[in-house]
Every structure is written in C-alpha cells, then in structure tokens.
Scaffold this motif. Structure first.
Motif, PDB file in Angstrom:
ATOM      1  N   LEU A   1       0.831  -1.338   0.186  1.00 44.57           N
ATOM      2  CA  LEU A   1      -0.092   0.079  -0.085  1.00 44.57           C
ATOM      3  C   LEU A   1       0.929   1.226  -0.098  1.00 44.57           C
ATOM      4  O   LEU A   1       0.547   2.241  -0.828  1.00 44.57           O
ATOM      5  CB  LEU A   1      -0.906  -0.080   1.290  1.00 44.57           C
TER       6      LEU A   1
ATOM      7  N   VAL B   1     -11.377   1.987  -6.469  1.00 51.04           N
ATOM      8  CA  VAL B   1     -10.389   0.690  -6.233  1.00 51.04           C
ATOM      9  C   VAL B   1     -11.414  -0.548  -6.039  1.00 51.04           C
ATOM     10  O   VAL B   1     -12.476  -0.517  -5.317  1.00 51.04           O
ATOM     11  CB  VAL B   1      -9.631   1.068  -4.996  1.00 51.04           C
TER      12      VAL B   1
ATOM     13  N   TYR C   1     -15.235   1.867  -3.311  1.00 53.54           N
ATOM     14  CA  TYR C   1     -14.352   0.707  -3.117  1.00 53.54           C
ATOM     15  C   TYR C   1     -15.198  -0.464  -3.197  1.00 53.54           C
ATOM     16  O   TYR C   1     -15.997  -0.451  -2.373  1.00 53.54           O
ATOM     17  CB  TYR C   1     -13.451   0.967  -1.608  1.00 53.54           C
TER      18      TYR C   1
ATOM     19  N   TYR D   1       3.106   5.146  -8.636  1.00 52.49           N
ATOM     20  CA  TYR D   1       1.856   4.764  -9.002  1.00 52.49           C
ATOM     21  C   TYR D   1       0.620   5.272  -8.732  1.00 52.49           C
ATOM     22  O   TYR D   1      -0.316   4.809  -9.337  1.00 52.49           O
ATOM     23  CB  TYR D   1       1.844   3.112  -8.216  1.00 52.49           C
TER      24      TYR D   1
ATOM     25  N   LEU E   1      -1.740   5.591  -6.108  1.00 50.12           N
ATOM     26  CA  LEU E   1      -3.029   5.036  -5.571  1.00 50.12           C
ATOM     27  C   LEU E   1      -3.498   6.340  -4.730  1.00 50.12           C
ATOM     28  O   LEU E   1      -4.498   6.108  -4.318  1.00 50.12           O
ATOM     29  CB  LEU E   1      -2.547   4.039  -4.439  1.00 50.12           C
TER      30      LEU E   1
ATOM     31  N   LEU F   1       2.402   1.638  -3.568  1.00 47.83           N
ATOM     32  CA  LEU F   1       1.502   2.146  -4.495  1.00 47.83           C
ATOM     33  C   LEU F   1       1.083   3.604  -4.447  1.00 47.83           C
ATOM     34  O   LEU F   1       0.583   4.200  -5.404  1.00 47.83           O
ATOM     35  CB  LEU F   1       0.314   1.063  -4.383  1.00 47.83           C
ATOM     36  N   SER F   2       1.234   3.989  -3.047  1.00 48.39           N
ATOM     37  CA  SER F   2       0.374   5.444  -2.731  1.00 48.39           C
ATOM     38  C   SER F   2       1.789   6.320  -3.276  1.00 48.39           C
ATOM     39  O   SER F   2       1.352   7.578  -3.198  1.00 48.39           O
ATOM     40  CB  SER F   2       0.406   5.372  -1.245  1.00 48.39           C
TER      41      SER F   2
ATOM     42  N   ALA G   1      -6.468   7.848  -6.230  1.00 46.93           N
ATOM     43  CA  ALA G   1      -7.583   6.889  -6.778  1.00 46.93           C
ATOM     44  C   ALA G   1      -8.871   7.427  -6.281  1.00 46.93           C
ATOM     45  O   ALA G   1      -9.000   7.908  -5.184  1.00 46.93           O
ATOM     46  CB  ALA G   1      -7.126   5.357  -6.279  1.00 46.93           C
TER      47      ALA G   1
ATOM     48  N   ALA H   1      -6.070   7.737   0.072  1.00 46.32           N
ATOM     49  CA  ALA H   1      -6.692   8.389  -0.896  1.00 46.32           C
ATOM     50  C   ALA H   1      -7.719   9.187  -0.608  1.00 46.32           C
ATOM     51  O   ALA H   1      -9.011   8.852  -0.750  1.00 46.32           O
ATOM     52  CB  ALA H   1      -7.096   7.279  -1.869  1.00 46.32           C
TER      53      ALA H   1
ATOM     54  N   LEU I   1      -7.291   2.837   2.822  1.00 50.73           N
ATOM     55  CA  LEU I   1      -7.131   3.614   1.575  1.00 50.73           C
ATOM     56  C   LEU I   1      -8.275   4.768   1.925  1.00 50.73           C
ATOM     57  O   LEU I   1      -7.896   5.865   1.283  1.00 50.73           O
ATOM     58  CB  LEU I   1      -8.101   2.782   0.344  1.00 50.73           C
TER      59      LEU I   1
END
Length: 162
Positions: A29, A45, A78, A37, A39, A32-33, A42, A72, A68
């Motif tokens: 996580l 998701v 989600y 990437y 995230l 990806l954040s 986002a 995000a 998340l």
C-alpha cells in the motif's frame, strides 16, 4: 512469496519462523501510494484475488478499505470481489477434521490475528479466533462492499480437503 497464511501474520514471537504478511500488505500500500503508482489519487478501487488470494481479499477487505480512506482522500468507490476464496470447513471423507486442524495450527503458528478484525472481536474467545480464517465466518463481519464469486466445484478442495 509472501507467506502461506493469506498474508495475515503479524510477527513470529519467540519462533524461528517469521510471518510478516500484514507488513507486506502495508508495504505494498505504501509503495502504490507513492508518486510512481498514484494510489493516493485513486477515486475507484476494486480489490480482488483468486483462490488463496480470494481468501486474502475476504480477510483484508475492511483493513485495506480503512487504509485507502487515509491514503486516497478522493476515494469515492471501493469494492472487493474475491474469487474462489471459500475453502470448506468440512470433515474429510473419513469424517476427520483434517483441514480445520491444519488451518488452526497455521493460524496459531503465524499469529494470524490480523485476519478480519470484526470477526476476531465478535468471536471473543481467543481459542476460537482461528475460525475467522474461514470465509464462511469472516465474510459476515465484513463491512465494506464485497461480492464473492465462487465455483461450484473446486478441484483443489475436492482433492485436498475431502
């Protein structure tokens, strides 16, 4: 390979084996954040996985949703869609609880108490927490939107559990 207990291990206290699946989830996580990437930007998701990954999806749906929401801020939707993540809590054809015994041992060895926390809290009795590793128990305590897809026949389960 992450680990073989659906990335639910927290640590390996006083053991020579270390199960750090939750830390792996957190590191993924975090990676990806980052800017690479995105995230953190986002808006939608979908979390998914198949077989053991499907079970991990069920076990971590709420944890990842909660993470998340912090990562995000623009997240609007989600959903979790586990595929073939239901493994039978069923006796073998000989009437023996072989798979349940194996899962309980693995759960305890890995200190897999980071499975679905709502299930763990509801079960209460620490000696029964291992049951939350089974989707049939954990799924009912999942609060984020989840839509499970499962085959009617699973070769691995028929061969290895029954």
């Amino acid at each position: 390979r992450a680990e073989s207990i659906s990335v639910t291990g927290l640590d390996g206290q006083e053991k020579k084996l270390y199960f750090r699946g939750r830390r792996i989830v957190d590191a993924v996580l975090d990676t990806l954040s980052g800017d690479k990437y995105g995230l953190k930007n986002a808006q939608e998701v979908m979390l998914t996985g198949c077989s053991a990954g499907g079970l991990a999806t069920i076990l971590h749906t709420d944890y990842i949703h909660s993470a998340l929401q912090k990562i995000a801020p623009k997240l609007e939707r989600y959903k979790a869609v586990p595929m073939s993540g239901y493994f039978l809590m069923h006796d073998s054809l000989e009437g023996e609880p072989i798979y349940q015994t194996e899962i309980r041992s693995a759960f305890e060895l890995a200190n897999a108490t980071s499975a679905n926390q709502h299930c763990i809290d509801a079960v209460g009795n620490p000696k029964q927490h291992w049951k939350c590793y089974f989707a049939e128990f954990s799924h009912g305590f999942t609060q984020a939107p989840i839509f499970s897809i499962n085959s009617a026949f699973d070769w691995w389960q028929a061969y290895c559990i029954l």
